[in-house]
Design a protein around this motif. Structure first.
Motif, PDB file in Angstrom:
ATOM      1  N   UNK A 155       0.837  -1.205   0.000  1.00 55.13           N
ATOM      2  CA  UNK A 155       0.000   0.000   0.000  1.00 55.13           C
ATOM      3  C   UNK A 155       0.869   1.250   0.000  1.00 55.13           C
ATOM      4  N   UNK A 156       1.946   1.237   0.780  1.00 54.40           N
ATOM      5  CA  UNK A 156       2.879   2.370   0.803  1.00 54.40           C
ATOM      6  C   UNK A 156       3.535   2.558  -0.557  1.00 54.40           C
ATOM      7  N   UNK A 157       3.935   1.453  -1.176  1.00 52.03           N
ATOM      8  CA  UNK A 157       4.558   1.523  -2.497  1.00 52.03           C
ATOM      9  C   UNK A 157       3.582   2.083  -3.528  1.00 52.03           C
ATOM     10  N   UNK A 158       2.338   1.677  -3.476  1.00 56.50           N
ATOM     11  CA  UNK A 158       1.306   2.176  -4.392  1.00 56.50           C
ATOM     12  C   UNK A 158       1.119   3.682  -4.229  1.00 56.50           C
ATOM     13  N   UNK A 159       1.062   4.152  -2.979  1.00 53.93           N
ATOM     14  CA  UNK A 159       0.863   5.590  -2.721  1.00 53.93           C
ATOM     15  C   UNK A 159       2.054   6.411  -3.206  1.00 53.93           C
TER      16      UNK A 159
ATOM     17  N   UNK B 198       4.130   5.542  -5.845  1.00 54.73           N
ATOM     18  CA  UNK B 198       4.199   5.520  -7.311  1.00 54.73           C
ATOM     19  C   UNK B 198       3.083   6.363  -7.923  1.00 54.73           C
ATOM     20  N   UNK B 199       1.871   6.261  -7.386  1.00 56.73           N
ATOM     21  CA  UNK B 199       0.725   6.988  -7.945  1.00 56.73           C
ATOM     22  C   UNK B 199       0.342   8.130  -7.016  1.00 56.73           C
ATOM     23  N   UNK B 200       1.277   9.029  -6.793  1.00 59.49           N
ATOM     24  CA  UNK B 200       1.050  10.175  -5.899  1.00 59.49           C
ATOM     25  C   UNK B 200       0.566  11.378  -6.704  1.00 59.49           C
ATOM     26  N   UNK B 201      -0.663  11.868  -6.442  1.00 58.73           N
ATOM     27  CA  UNK B 201      -1.641  11.343  -5.474  1.00 58.73           C
ATOM     28  C   UNK B 201      -2.449  10.208  -6.120  1.00 58.73           C
TER      29      UNK B 201
END
Length: 840
Positions: free
Chosen positions: A577-581, A583-586
């Motif tokens: 979940x941290x990695x997803x946030x 890469x796709x920030x926001x």
């Protein structure tokens, strides 16, 4: 040196040191190979090694860190000035005496042997202190933990002498110095003799039963299994032993070698009945006048069976003049039960409680009992009974008594907390070896390793290159994110991620962080790839290219199972979940919503914090208690509503109350099975007692269902504070579908879709699905259904109506025959009437 010289030298050495040998007060034996081969798993620990016999063995390393943790916790209970050097010194003084207690010499050197004594003894003390004080602990808060730990502490080969534990206790409490430290106040009887208080502590938590005999400090107790034996194994009445002493030994020998099995006895007219008012398990009587053997109820499961064979092995290792009561009992029961037919007969008589296993496996267990119990015929407890039964059996007068036949019903906790991490919970567990041995492939990945438990496995190395490709693809999705940023983020998560594993990962810091980054990158790219097949979004386009190994249909299916279905093959949800946030920030949506969209799971109905992908799959199948109304089966609504109102759950039912007939037996009693097309969840089973209709949602059975359900069952048992809906549902189905005919019945009703080779394979699937599962009787989700079905099947009216409809109205021709016969009977009656009373 010649043989004569070497023998003389050895003898001379012994003569020179005559005073150094003393007969040991404690004997801890190895189980003989000819006994072990019948059931080797019954004598080996599955979680915890105590003593030298299993020290350092494969599969038991996980507990060593917990032993050190328990040692530290125990030291904190005593005098702050107490040092470990004093404990080590005391153990060194005991080493020679302890080594002499083991019949097989240990290869451990002095330091390792002393360390083993210290860790094992302190672990046992702290384990019972925590139980007495009701302190939460990760080891026994898990559903299977307490059961397997207690079982391991009562294995014959898994013991240390009790005087070692007593010496540690005396040292910690300061008894040797003449004062009592605070540790002693934790015991049930702080005013009594310290050894008596220590024994009381053990007896309070080693069993849920009340001891039949309370030992004292003067009793020469060898170890924990010996303590259990003298405290909980009932002693036969004095009259029985007196009668035994008068029995001729030749009679005993003849009796024990000729007693027939239960089915043969019944064919000879001997009736086996349940003895309801038995004083103890040995209160077996034979009424030779009526030909009735009364046997007390026998309740056996995996844990009780292991304890019984170890108690018998211990009893036979003691050279005493007393009658070996357990051995005699086991010998008798082993002669009664030799085949699955004998097991079925004792089930019908109510003597055997229905175990969660098949009849043949139970018969093998009783045959093993007969092999284990090499009784002394001169002291055979049931010699008189055996001789009476033998005479009755060979009497021709009783052989022609008919065998009575009767219809019967088949008898059929996880919130963990880490002390080092405060409120941090273990969320990713190891499956106990006893569960794993039943079907090892169900819990191990076939293509890709995720997390530390299978990291580096040789047969999973092919996917490591794919992980690097996924990391490369992921870095290309956001130009502002580079590799050092991702590594730094994973390093910040390392302590929290490590604390999620019940078995401390052996990987170093760099290897662990690398594993987190690569595994989470693969998961992220795999989910993105799957979502892009359904949702066309340029942000989530496939970047990893067409990898041949990932394009294969079998590969995707295997990876899906490895990621979502395996309890041990997980990394914490917050890592990817941290990695997803990043890469796709926001992010356009939360990571959980993103995954649910990829697997068509829909939105979550509650605020449950997802622990890992298997947990996400679990919430997809089963709702949590916070998901509101409309998601729980009707039969558990009463319990859930009471729980939400703060009420206490209903009283726990007895195991005998949670029994259900097989599907074919219910059908014979008039129960009709229908597909529940309106079911909101898989487990939404309903029974209408007024109409006799049981509605079951559609069930799918295939090769991929076994690892899914086995891991979901193991995971659900780690949710100690949750109702175990899946365990209860699977247990319900495993009781209903135990034979091929049961499966065929539901398949013809279009309730069950069988993708296995035949109905026999499906029956095997259901009957073994709950092997090793711990059933929570505190949360009787289907209690109302069990009761309604039992009452309906026990009704004479319903059974008679079912027989009528099946035998006489089962098809049109049979119905026509009945109608024609009724008309002919009526015409005959009319003709007879007019013949007797002619019309004038």
């Amino acid at each position: 040196m010649s043989l004569e010289a070497s023998v003389e030298a050895r003898l001379s050495k012994l003569r020179a040191e005559p005073q150094q040998w003393r007969p040991p007060l404690v004997n801890i034996f190895r189980v003989p190979p000819f006994i072990r081969k019948g059931n080797p798993a019954a004598y080996k620990p599955c979680m915890l090694s105590i003593g030298p016999y299993y020290h350092g063995k494969d599969g038991l390393h996980d507990m060593e860190d917990h032993k050190w943790r328990y040692l530290n916790s125990l030291l904190s209970r005593g005098d702050p000035g107490l040092s470990t050097s004093l404990l080590i010194q005391e153990m060194r003084h005991q080493e020679v005496q302890v080594r002499s207690c083991y019949r097989e010499q240990s290869s451990l050197d002095s330091d390792n042997f002393v360390q083993m004594l210290l860790l094992d003894g302190c672990f046992i003390l702290e384990f019972f202190f925590k139980r007495h004080n009701k302190e939460p602990d990760v080891l026994y808060d898990v559903g299977w933990g307490l059961m397997h730990l207690t079982s391991d502490l009562l294995l014959l080969e898994n013991q240390i002498p009790l005087f070692v534990i007593e010496k540690l206790y005396d040292t910690l409490t300061g008894v040797q110095g003449g004062s009592r430290k605070p540790l002693h106040n934790l015991l049930p009887d702080a005013q009594g003799h310290p050894m008596e208080s220590l024994l009381s502590l053990f007896l309070e938590h080693i069993s849920d039963k009340e001891p039949t005999v309370w030992p004292t400090a003067t009793d020469e107790i060898q170890h924990l299994l010996h303590l259990y034996y003298i405290s909980f194994v009932p002693r036969p009445a004095t009259s029985s032993l007196a009668l035994l002493a008068m029995t001729d030994s030749s009679v005993c020998e003849a009796a024990t070698s000729i007693i027939p099995c239960a089915t043969d006895l019944c064919e000879a007219g001997v009736m086996l009945e349940l003895r309801r008012s038995a004083r103890d398990m040995f209160d077996i009587e034979f009424d030779i006048g009526r030909g009735i053997i009364e046997i007390p109820s026998v309740e056996l499961n995996d844990v009780k069976g292991v304890l019984l064979v170890n108690l018998i092995a211990f009893e036979q290792s003691q050279c005493t003049e007393e009658a070996q009561v357990l051995s005699g009992y086991a010998s008798l029961m082993g002669m009664f039960v030799r085949t699955s037919r004998d097991v079925e007969l004792l089930y019908r008589r109510g003597i055997l409680a229905k175990p969660f296993t098949d009849e043949e496996e139970m018969a093998r267990f009783f045959r093993h009992l007969a092999d284990v119990s090499a009784t002394n015929h001169d002291r055979q407890l049931f010699a008189v009974l055996c001789e009476d039964v033998r005479r009755y059996y060979y009497s021709w007068l009783h052989k022609n008594r008919p065998l009575e036949d009767s219809m019967s019903v088949r008898l059929l906790s996880v919130q963990v907390q880490s002390e080092q991490q405060g409120a941090q919970q273990f969320t990713i567990f190891r499956v106990p070896s006893r569960l794993r041995e039943r079907n090892r492939t169900a819990y191990e990945p076939s293509m890709i390793s995720i997390g530390p438990y299978f990291h580096g496995a040789v047969d999973l190395q092919a996917m490591e290159d794919q992980k690097w490709a996924c990391l490369y693809s992921l870095l290309g999705r956001n130009a502002e994110i580079n590799l050092p940023t991702l590594i730094q983020e994973m390093q910040s998560l390392e302590p929290r991620a490590r604390a999620c594993y019940s078995e401390q990962p052996a990987l170093g810091s760099n290897d662990f962080v690398r594993m987190l980054l690569l595994d989470s990158s693969f998961i992220l790219e795999f989910i993105i790839n799957r979502r892009s097949e359904h949702v066309h979004d340029r942000r989530f386009n496939v970047r990893w290219g067409r990898q041949a190994i990932l394009e294969a249909g079998w590969a995707r299916s295997s990876i899906w199972i490895d990621l979502f279905f395996l309890l041990e093959n997980q990394i914490p949800f917050f890592v990817h979940e941290t990695l997803y946030n990043l890469i796709f920030d926001p992010p356009a949506m939360s990571w959980e919503s993103f995954i649910r969209g990829a697997i068509n799971a829909g939105e979550s109905g509650g605020d449950t914090e997802i622990k890992h992908l298997l947990h996400l799959h679990y919430t997809r199948m089963l709702p949590t208690s916070s998901q509101g109304e409309g998601t729980t089966p009707a039969c558990c609504t009463t319990y859930i509503s009471g729980l939400l109102q703060g009420c206490r759950p209903p009283p726990s039912p007895n195991a005998h109350d949670l029994i259900l007939p097989r599907a074919t037996e219910m059908s014979e009693a008039g129960v009709t099975f229908k597909l529940r097309s309106s079911a909101q969840q898989t487990y939404d089973v309903a029974f209408d007692p007024a109409k006799g209709i049981m509605e079951i949602p559609k069930l799918y059975v295939g090769d991929d269902k076994w690892p899914e359900l086995a891991n979901l069952l193991a995971f659900e048992q780690t949710l100690g504070s949750e109702p175990w809906v899946l365990v209860n549902f699977v247990m319900l189905m495993s009781q209903m579908l135990r034979t091929a005919k049961d499966v065929e019945l539901l398949r013809k009703r279009r309730i069950l879709v069988n993708m296995l080779p035949d109905d026999e394979a499906a029956a095997h699937f259901f009957s073994h699905l709950c092997d090793g599962a711990t059933v929570s009787l505190e949360v009787p989700i289907y209690k109302e259904l069990y009761d309604d079905v039992q009452r309906y099947c026990d009704s004479w009216r319903h059974r008679s109506r079912a027989v009528l409809m099946r035998d006489y109205f089962g098809n049109p021709w049979a119905a026509i025959s009945v109608v024609v016969a009724a008309i002919l009977l009526a015409l005959t009656a009319i003709q007879t009437y007019f013949a007797v009373f002619p019309k004038k």
